[in-house]
Enzyme design. Structure first.
Site, PDB file in Angstrom:
ATOM      1  N   SER A 136       0.830  -1.198   0.000  1.00 49.92           N
ATOM      2  CA  SER A 136       0.000   0.000   0.000  1.00 49.92           C
ATOM      3  C   SER A 136       0.864   1.248   0.000  1.00 49.92           C
ATOM      4  CB  SER A 136      -0.894   0.027   1.247  1.00 49.92           C
ATOM      5  OG  SER A 136      -0.148   0.427   2.392  1.00 49.92           O
ATOM      6  N   ASP A 137       0.332   2.347  -0.553  1.00 46.69           N
ATOM      7  CA  ASP A 137       0.952   3.631  -0.269  1.00 46.69           C
ATOM      8  C   ASP A 137       0.806   3.872   1.224  1.00 46.69           C
ATOM      9  OD1 ASP A 137       2.190   6.083  -0.568  1.00 46.69           O
ATOM     10  OD2 ASP A 137       0.927   6.738  -2.222  1.00 46.69           O
ATOM     11  N   CYS A 138       1.610   4.752   1.756  1.00 47.69           N
ATOM     12  CA  CYS A 138       1.744   4.828   3.217  1.00 47.69           C
ATOM     13  C   CYS A 138       0.448   5.248   3.906  1.00 47.69           C
ATOM     14  CB  CYS A 138       2.892   5.748   3.591  1.00 47.69           C
ATOM     15  SG  CYS A 138       4.490   5.053   3.103  1.00 47.69           S
TER      16      CYS A 138
END
Length: 341
Positions: A136-138
């Site tokens: 995932s993106d952060c």
């Protein structure tokens, strides 16, 4: 994590500065070569050099408007637009066999991308045969419940992310508490969790992290390969060969210094914003970046024809206009600033 190869649809989007273009074909060609270079696909070595990551998946080109931002925006995209605009770049990137794909913050047609089983398990893995890791993106998994309100709580978001094929969370939602709670509540099974762990560990095996250091040739690479003279020259050559001048009215460029041009006014903050030149990523900027103003000053100092430069940051309109009126040539630098990313 790279390459960033999202389609640029709005220049106000903060990540335009780290992406490539508005052209799906160009983005795909760029990203596939990026992956092969990073992973050293042509080295003939049985280990991955650097685990490349095609990002951000998918339909992610919005910064903020009308009360929405990248963390809660739901992109309503037709099947045709997905097929013609947003997916071709990822298809080309995956053809280079990256170790990773990163899912984005936004939702697409009502589903947060990191929780999108159809897109990740169905299209990436099922249709395109991607066998690597999806990360995932952060804190995008957290956004699924806290911003999109798609999931009821953190444990449900964690279970939905794991089952939809997002193996690794850059953020706190896949912590021990949430994952255990999801198991206890029957939201997912240990088999679901084991599959995500296998994909994560497989990438580490491919990188040689569990092998003896002497058996992995890339472990000998030191910091001296970064920001050295060879790399700086290569970066300069790449810039010279790839920059495209879209318009040049009255043949204003190149500068005709000497009789026609003796003074140049450089106006605008972007002329000295070196962090912007690194795509907004200050955490891995080299020790020194040549700004537009510094480059012009170096050119002026080395020129056989004498000419001078006056810089004005443009914050005061009257002084900027005065500087422009006195100059033979005016260069106005405009564009995004670091506050957008």
């Amino acid at each position: 994590w790279g390459p960033t190869m999202n389609v640029g649809r709005d220049p106000r989007w903060g990540r335009v500065q780290e992406s490539v273009s508005e052209d799906p074909f160009l983005n795909g060609a760029y990203s596939s070569h990026f992956v092969r270079g990073f992973q050293a696909a042509d080295d003939g070595v049985n280990f991955t050099k650097v685990a490349a990551c095609c990002k951000h998946f998918y339909a992610y080109s919005f910064e903020g408007a009308d009360g929405f931002n990248r963390h809660n925006f739901d992109a309503i995209v037709s099947e045709r637009d997905l097929a013609e605009t947003y997916m071709p770049g990822f298809q080309a990137c995956l053809a280079a066999q990256p170790e990773q794909v990163m899912c984005s913050y936004n939702a697409v047609n009502g589903v947060p991308t990191c929780l999108d089983d159809h897109a990740q398990n169905g299209w990436l893995r099922g249709e395109l045969g991607f066998g690597g890791l999806i990360v995932s993106d952060c804190d995008a998994i957290g956004d699924a419940w806290s911003s999109h309100h798609y999931s009821a709580n953190a444990s449900q978001a964690a279970a939905q992310g794991i089952q939809a094929g997002c193996d690794l969370d850059c953020g706190p939602t896949y912590d021990q508490h949430n994952l255990q709670l999801a198991l206890d509540e029957g939201l997912m099974t240990e088999d679901d969790l084991d599959l995500a762990i296998r994909r994560t560990i497989r990438m580490r095996f491919n990188l040689g992290l569990f092998d003896k250091a002497e058996d992995v040739p890339y472990t000998d690479i030191g910091a001296d390969v970064l920001n050295n003279a060879v790399g700086q020259q290569l970066a300069l050559s790449a810039a010279v060969e790839s920059i495209v001048l879209l318009q040049n009215n009255d043949s204003a460029l190149p500068l005709k210094v000497g009789d026609d041009v003796k003074t140049v006014a450089v106006i605008g903050p972007v002329a000295v914003d070196t962090e912007l030149l690194m795509g907004g990523k200050s955490d891995y900027c080299p020790q020194h970046i040549v700004s537009l103003l510094e480059g012009l000053q170096t050119l002026a100092n080395s020129s056989a024809q004498p000419w001078s430069i006056e810089y004005n940051d443009g914050s005061n309109t009257a002084s900027a206009v005065a500087a422009a009126e006195k100059a033979d040539f005016v260069l106005v630098t405009r564009g995004g600033v670091q506050a957008s990313e």
